[in-house]
Write a protein that holds these residues in place. Structure first.
Motif, PDB file in Angstrom:
ATOM      1  N   ASP A  44     -21.405 -22.755 -25.041  1.00 31.29           N
ATOM      2  CA  ASP A  44     -22.490 -22.988 -24.219  1.00 31.29           C
ATOM      3  C   ASP A  44     -22.566 -23.860 -23.599  1.00 31.29           C
ATOM      4  O   ASP A  44     -23.047 -23.665 -22.276  1.00 31.29           O
ATOM      5  N   LEU A  45     -22.262 -24.825 -23.825  1.00 29.62           N
ATOM      6  CA  LEU A  45     -22.210 -26.240 -23.120  1.00 29.62           C
ATOM      7  C   LEU A  45     -21.144 -27.317 -23.353  1.00 29.62           C
ATOM      8  O   LEU A  45     -20.352 -27.128 -24.335  1.00 29.62           O
ATOM      9  N   CYS A  46     -20.713 -27.979 -22.279  1.00 34.40           N
ATOM     10  CA  CYS A  46     -19.598 -28.940 -22.535  1.00 34.40           C
ATOM     11  C   CYS A  46     -20.179 -30.248 -21.779  1.00 34.40           C
ATOM     12  O   CYS A  46     -20.748 -30.260 -20.466  1.00 34.40           O
ATOM     13  N   LEU A  47     -20.281 -31.299 -22.593  1.00 34.79           N
ATOM     14  CA  LEU A  47     -20.599 -32.531 -21.902  1.00 34.79           C
ATOM     15  C   LEU A  47     -19.123 -33.310 -21.849  1.00 34.79           C
ATOM     16  O   LEU A  47     -18.551 -33.858 -22.597  1.00 34.79           O
ATOM     17  N   ASP A  48     -19.167 -34.064 -20.661  1.00 37.54           N
ATOM     18  CA  ASP A  48     -18.144 -34.687 -20.206  1.00 37.54           C
ATOM     19  C   ASP A  48     -18.571 -36.182 -20.400  1.00 37.54           C
ATOM     20  O   ASP A  48     -19.457 -36.890 -19.505  1.00 37.54           O
ATOM     21  N   GLY A  49     -18.172 -37.070 -21.254  1.00 39.13           N
ATOM     22  CA  GLY A  49     -18.161 -38.353 -21.409  1.00 39.13           C
ATOM     23  C   GLY A  49     -16.957 -39.205 -21.456  1.00 39.13           C
ATOM     24  O   GLY A  49     -16.958 -40.079 -22.300  1.00 39.13           O
ATOM     25  N   ILE A  50     -16.139 -38.764 -20.556  1.00 40.18           N
ATOM     26  CA  ILE A  50     -14.514 -39.191 -21.006  1.00 40.18           C
ATOM     27  C   ILE A  50     -14.676 -40.479 -20.063  1.00 40.18           C
ATOM     28  O   ILE A  50     -14.314 -41.754 -20.729  1.00 40.18           O
ATOM     29  N   ARG A  86     -22.930 -23.476 -29.286  1.00 36.00           N
ATOM     30  CA  ARG A  86     -21.726 -23.997 -29.444  1.00 36.00           C
ATOM     31  C   ARG A  86     -21.483 -25.161 -28.183  1.00 36.00           C
ATOM     32  O   ARG A  86     -21.595 -24.665 -27.080  1.00 36.00           O
ATOM     33  N   VAL A  87     -21.642 -26.336 -28.704  1.00 36.48           N
ATOM     34  CA  VAL A  87     -21.472 -27.650 -27.764  1.00 36.48           C
ATOM     35  C   VAL A  87     -20.084 -28.099 -27.862  1.00 36.48           C
ATOM     36  O   VAL A  87     -19.674 -28.747 -28.964  1.00 36.48           O
ATOM     37  N   LEU A  88     -19.376 -28.403 -26.757  1.00 35.59           N
ATOM     38  CA  LEU A  88     -18.068 -29.168 -26.656  1.00 35.59           C
ATOM     39  C   LEU A  88     -18.331 -30.578 -26.022  1.00 35.59           C
ATOM     40  O   LEU A  88     -19.031 -30.627 -24.914  1.00 35.59           O
ATOM     41  N   VAL A  89     -17.981 -31.492 -26.795  1.00 32.86           N
ATOM     42  CA  VAL A  89     -18.445 -33.019 -26.194  1.00 32.86           C
ATOM     43  C   VAL A  89     -16.836 -33.818 -26.224  1.00 32.86           C
ATOM     44  O   VAL A  89     -16.144 -33.822 -27.155  1.00 32.86           O
ATOM     45  N   GLY A 144     -31.743 -18.915 -18.634  1.00 32.56           N
ATOM     46  CA  GLY A 144     -32.148 -18.162 -19.851  1.00 32.56           C
ATOM     47  C   GLY A 144     -32.252 -19.126 -20.982  1.00 32.56           C
ATOM     48  O   GLY A 144     -32.787 -18.742 -21.983  1.00 32.56           O
ATOM     49  N   GLY A 145     -32.063 -20.306 -21.086  1.00 32.55           N
ATOM     50  CA  GLY A 145     -32.256 -21.256 -22.066  1.00 32.55           C
ATOM     51  C   GLY A 145     -31.208 -21.211 -22.908  1.00 32.55           C
ATOM     52  O   GLY A 145     -30.080 -20.336 -23.283  1.00 32.55           O
ATOM     53  N   LEU A 146     -30.985 -22.495 -23.366  1.00 33.17           N
ATOM     54  CA  LEU A 146     -29.621 -22.950 -24.485  1.00 33.17           C
ATOM     55  C   LEU A 146     -29.811 -21.906 -25.868  1.00 33.17           C
ATOM     56  O   LEU A 146     -31.035 -22.222 -26.187  1.00 33.17           O
ATOM     57  N   PRO A 147     -29.200 -21.003 -26.158  1.00 39.21           N
ATOM     58  CA  PRO A 147     -29.121 -20.289 -27.452  1.00 39.21           C
ATOM     59  C   PRO A 147     -29.371 -21.172 -28.584  1.00 39.21           C
ATOM     60  O   PRO A 147     -29.032 -22.328 -28.772  1.00 39.21           O
ATOM     61  N   GLU A 148     -30.066 -20.558 -29.641  1.00 33.76           N
ATOM     62  CA  GLU A 148     -30.394 -21.304 -30.845  1.00 33.76           C
ATOM     63  C   GLU A 148     -29.154 -21.600 -31.629  1.00 33.76           C
ATOM     64  O   GLU A 148     -29.033 -22.521 -32.275  1.00 33.76           O
ATOM     65  N   LEU A 179     -19.863 -22.044 -20.289  1.00 36.62           N
ATOM     66  CA  LEU A 179     -20.911 -21.359 -19.651  1.00 36.62           C
ATOM     67  C   LEU A 179     -21.635 -22.576 -18.756  1.00 36.62           C
ATOM     68  O   LEU A 179     -21.936 -22.275 -17.774  1.00 36.62           O
ATOM     69  N   PHE A 180     -21.716 -23.769 -19.298  1.00 36.03           N
ATOM     70  CA  PHE A 180     -22.526 -24.962 -18.417  1.00 36.03           C
ATOM     71  C   PHE A 180     -21.553 -25.926 -18.742  1.00 36.03           C
ATOM     72  O   PHE A 180     -21.566 -26.645 -19.907  1.00 36.03           O
ATOM     73  N   ARG A 181     -21.544 -26.876 -17.638  1.00 34.29           N
ATOM     74  CA  ARG A 181     -20.707 -28.150 -17.703  1.00 34.29           C
ATOM     75  C   ARG A 181     -21.673 -29.009 -17.161  1.00 34.29           C
ATOM     76  O   ARG A 181     -22.067 -29.178 -15.994  1.00 34.29           O
ATOM     77  N   ALA A 182     -21.811 -30.123 -18.111  1.00 35.62           N
ATOM     78  CA  ALA A 182     -22.632 -31.507 -17.621  1.00 35.62           C
ATOM     79  C   ALA A 182     -21.782 -32.615 -17.871  1.00 35.62           C
ATOM     80  O   ALA A 182     -21.250 -32.911 -18.666  1.00 35.62           O
ATOM     81  N   ALA A 183     -22.178 -33.599 -16.719  1.00 28.47           N
ATOM     82  CA  ALA A 183     -21.353 -34.804 -16.477  1.00 28.47           C
ATOM     83  C   ALA A 183     -22.243 -35.756 -16.991  1.00 28.47           C
ATOM     84  O   ALA A 183     -23.409 -35.783 -16.457  1.00 28.47           O
ATOM     85  N   VAL A 184     -21.946 -36.840 -17.831  1.00 27.53           N
ATOM     86  CA  VAL A 184     -22.869 -37.963 -17.919  1.00 27.53           C
ATOM     87  C   VAL A 184     -22.507 -39.094 -16.996  1.00 27.53           C
ATOM     88  O   VAL A 184     -21.368 -39.695 -16.788  1.00 27.53           O
ATOM     89  N   ASP A 185     -23.546 -39.317 -16.296  1.00 27.36           N
ATOM     90  CA  ASP A 185     -23.439 -40.320 -15.049  1.00 27.36           C
ATOM     91  C   ASP A 185     -22.614 -39.984 -13.908  1.00 27.36           C
ATOM     92  O   ASP A 185     -23.299 -39.909 -12.626  1.00 27.36           O
TER      93      ASP A 185
END
Length: 519
Positions: free
Chosen positions: A141-147, A65-68, A58-62, A174-180
């Motif tokens: 809404d999103l978690c970015l993993d850059g540990i 909330r992003v957890l980094v 459905g698309g990232l809400p306007e 809701l959505f977990r994204a890993a860097v590399d």
């Protein structure tokens, strides 16, 4: 005979070990300026890719909330710069940043990335400890993993393990994204790695993310080309397929052509029990760009199919008592073979003994390249392929049926002269070049597509698409197979981003094949 493994320039990139990737990057990124430029490109690429993939739900809400989650080094910087891109494109969104090792341990470029994020998203960035960020009831809404990056080596310290375990278990993300790579995945892996929905391989696909044992942590793997192979490319036995493989298909065709310029694919399949599969395959072959499509189906099906899709030539064949293709089909196929350039066998075909015997006989007389799919993927059919040029398209169960547990064994040991390209379908489709009884490599991975393809009929569409492509380039099995899986996967991605993963029909992928060449 040997399978051609050359591709159009830029069609593939190598998969490297972590050590090879480190050495390659060291040769490219020789100073802080080049490292920072690469980080900026990685961050923007990740941010935009996340927004694209988020469309599937459905698309990232306007007001997202992003957890980094940020480590000490470049992966942390990439995650911060990805958050910067997302916050720039969603100006009402906010970020919560957790420095997992404290601010004092950040390397200079990671610290610079944090400063840039704070400056450009002023008032929308909150610094927090992991305990503060992951309290009960918090939602993201999103978690970015850059540990951790690709140089991670187990063991992982207890404090970081606890953070990752808490993130993995948190119901509000809701959505977990890993860097590399997901943190904790590397040449050696931690017992509790980050569990990503998507992993965005930046610049180089590192071999650990393709290991079967970490698939649940990697989630869906995407490759983001940062230009690391623009000038040169190291030798490799494993490769990732690029969307640029499709570029020649999107180019203008010569004005001095006719229908035979683009090949003639024959399709043999269909039965009373599975009437739809061969229809899907024929429709995909029509969309592939092939000039002519002829389908051999049980006689009872031919009139209806011809009325629905008159663009194909439908040949009604003798039927068995159960509605499969009877022995008389052989002579009908024999009549058309001299004017054909590729032959697809299997979609919707039953496994009756008479049907299998008919297919074996067809394979023995075929002097054009073959695509074998579905019930044609049987050891007795493959045994008839001695001296033939074959693409086979097994899913996991069919691969086992061919003896593929410890290596691809589609033909006996005395099969010299046989060319086989195997498309091993799965969450990540792997294409291998085989000769005789074992896999010989090289291997090619398609990172396109996703769960929207987990539907009956998906493989029939791929088989028809591949057969049509092979008819246009009958001298290059591998190229036809690679283009087939990339095109099929890109169309699936577009379908999921447009209509979601759930409320779709597999035939809708056909409508995305055109956009898939140009998007």
């Amino acid at each position: 005979m040997s399978v051609k493994t050359d591709f159009p320039s830029g069609g593939t990139h190598p998969v490297l070990t972590c050590a090879e990737a480190k050495a390659w990057e060291a040769g490219l990124l020789k100073d802080e300026a080049s490292e920072w430029a690469a980080m900026e490109k990685a961050g923007e690429s990740i941010g935009r890719a996340v927004l694209e993939d988020y469309q599937e739900i459905g698309g990232l809400p306007e007001k997202a909330r992003v957890l980094v989650l940020v480590g000490k080094g470049h992966n942390g910087g990439d995650a911060l710069l990805a958050a910067r891109t997302i916050l720039a494109l969603r100006p009402q969104s906010r970020a919560v940043v957790v420095l997992c090792f404290g601010a004092g341990d950040s390397r200079p470029l990671a610290a610079r990335s944090l400063d840039r994020l704070k400056a450009e998203a002023s008032g929308r960035v909150t610094m927090a400890t992991s305990g503060e960020a992951l309290v009960a009831g918090a939602t993201y809404d999103l978690c970015l993993d850059g540990i951790f990056g690709f140089q991670f080596r187990a063991p992982m310290d207890a404090a970081t393990t606890a953070v990752i375990a808490a993130v993995n278990a948190h119901p509000g993300i809701l959505f977990r994204a890993a860097v590399d790579l997901p943190s904790g995945v590397g040449e050696t892996c931690a017992p509790v790695p980050f569990r990503a929905d998507f992993t965005y391989a930046t610049g180089i696909v590192k071999r650990p993310v393709l290991a079967a044992g970490v698939a649940d942590s990697v989630g869906r793997l995407r490759y983001l080309d940062l230009g690391f192979f623009n000038a040169a490319m190291p030798a490799a036995t494993e490769h990732v397929l690029l969307a640029s493989l499709l570029a020649p298909l999107a180019a203008l065709r010569s004005s001095q052509t006719d229908k035979r310029t683009f090949g003639h694919v024959l399709i043999v399949g269909g039965s009373r029990s599975f009437p739809g599969a061969v229809m899907l395959a024929a429709r995909a072959a029509l969309r592939s760009g092939a000039g002519l499509v002829t389908a051999f189906v049980p006689a009872a099906l031919a009139p209806e199919y011809a009325a629905a899709h008159p663009e194909a030539m439908w040949v009604g064949c003798p039927e068995t008592a159960k509605g499969g293709l009877a022995a008389g089909t052989l002579e009908l196929v024999r009549e058309k073979l001299p004017r054909a350039t590729a032959l697809l066998i299997g979609p919707g075909m039953s496994a009756e003994p008479e049907v299998i015997a008919t297919v074996q006989a067809i394979v023995r007389i075929a002097n054009i390249p073959l695509v074998l799919d579905a019930d044609a993927l049987r050891p007795e059919v493959m045994a008839a392929c001695r001296g033939r040029r074959v693409i086979c398209t097994p899913h996991a169960g069919e691969y086992e049926r061919l003896g593929g547990r410890s290596g691809l064994r589609p033909v006996p040991d005395d099969s010299s002269g046989t060319e086989i390209v195997a498309v091993l379908k799965g969450p990540i489709t792997r294409i291998v070049v085989a000769s005789g009884p074992t896999e010989t490599g090289p291997a090619y991975y398609s990172l396109f597509g996703g769960p929207v393809l987990a539907r009956g009929g998906s493989g029939d569409i791929l088989a028809g698409l591949t057969g049509g492509l092979l008819a246009q380039k009958p001298d290059h099995l591998l190229l036809a197979a690679a283009r087939g899986v990339v095109w099929h996967g890109r169309a699936a991605d577009l379908l999921a981003r447009t209509h979601g993963q759930v409320a779709v029909e597999i035939s809708q992928i056909l409508e995305q094949l055109g956009p898939g060449l140009h998007t």
